[in-house]
Design a protein around this motif. Structure first.
Motif, short mmCIF file in Angstrom:
data_model
loop_
_atom_site.label_atom_id
_atom_site.label_comp_id
_atom_site.label_asym_id
_atom_site.label_seq_id
_atom_site.Cartn_x
_atom_site.Cartn_y
_atom_site.Cartn_z
N VAL A 43 5.14 28.48 8.46
CA VAL A 43 5.31 29.71 9.24
C VAL A 43 6.59 29.57 10.05
N ARG A 44 7.64 30.25 9.63
CA ARG A 44 8.95 30.06 10.25
C ARG A 44 9.00 30.47 11.72
N GLY A 45 8.18 31.43 12.13
CA GLY A 45 8.20 31.93 13.50
C GLY A 45 7.86 30.89 14.54
N PHE A 46 7.09 29.88 14.17
CA PHE A 46 6.72 28.84 15.13
C PHE A 46 7.84 27.84 15.36
N ARG A 47 8.77 27.73 14.44
CA ARG A 47 9.89 26.79 14.55
C ARG A 47 9.44 25.42 15.04
N ASP A 48 8.50 24.86 14.32
CA ASP A 48 7.94 23.56 14.65
C ASP A 48 9.00 22.48 14.48
N GLU A 49 9.14 21.59 15.48
CA GLU A 49 10.17 20.55 15.42
C GLU A 49 9.74 19.32 16.20
N ALA A 50 10.28 18.19 15.80
CA ALA A 50 10.06 16.93 16.51
C ALA A 50 10.94 16.91 17.75
N LEU A 51 10.44 16.31 18.81
CA LEU A 51 11.21 16.20 20.05
C LEU A 51 11.83 14.82 20.17
N ARG A 52 12.88 14.74 20.99
CA ARG A 52 13.60 13.48 21.18
C ARG A 52 13.57 13.09 22.65
N GLY A 53 14.14 11.95 22.94
CA GLY A 53 14.26 11.49 24.33
C GLY A 53 12.92 11.06 24.90
N GLU A 54 12.62 11.54 26.11
CA GLU A 54 11.36 11.17 26.77
C GLU A 54 10.14 11.65 26.00
N TRP A 55 10.29 12.71 25.21
CA TRP A 55 9.18 13.30 24.46
C TRP A 55 9.11 12.78 23.03
N ARG A 56 9.78 11.69 22.72
CA ARG A 56 9.74 11.12 21.36
C ARG A 56 8.28 10.88 20.96
N GLY A 57 7.95 11.26 19.74
CA GLY A 57 6.59 11.13 19.24
C GLY A 57 5.78 12.41 19.38
N HIS A 58 6.32 13.39 20.10
CA HIS A 58 5.66 14.68 20.27
C HIS A 58 6.38 15.73 19.42
#
Length: 93
Positions: A43-58
């Motif tokens: 579903v492109r509208g959610f633009r799901d992506e991995a986070l970096r920095g302090e939020w790595r793993g989320h």
């Protein structure tokens, strides 16, 4: 089926969300519970992506232009842990 666990902090944040964002979050939960994180990527509208920095793993999914849901995947438990539902500010508090 995937199990969704909402952190108590996230539950409190959900109570203050605008109605349209809350409806979108419920749709997000439906997709995740049925098809897991792979369903979100379709579903492109959610633009799901991995986070970096302090939020790595989320990961982050867009609920609207301003609000994001931040979650973590526990593959061995088939669990999605919702950590935060917040306006676009990824700094840890």
């Amino acid at each position: 089926m995937w199990e969704i666990y909402e952190h108590r902090k996230a539950v409190r944040q959900l109570e203050a969300l605008p109605i349209d964002v809350l409806k979108r979050y419920e749709k997000w939960k439906d997709i995740v519970s049925i098809s897991g994180p792979d369903g979100l990527r379709q579903v492109r509208g959610f633009r799901d992506e991995a986070l970096r920095g302090e939020w790595r793993g989320h990961r982050s999914s867009r609920l609207n232009v301003q609000y994001r849901v931040i979650y973590k995947i526990e593959k061995d438990l088939i669990l999605v842990q919702v950590v935060n539902v917040t306006p676009h500010d990824y700094r840890r508090k």
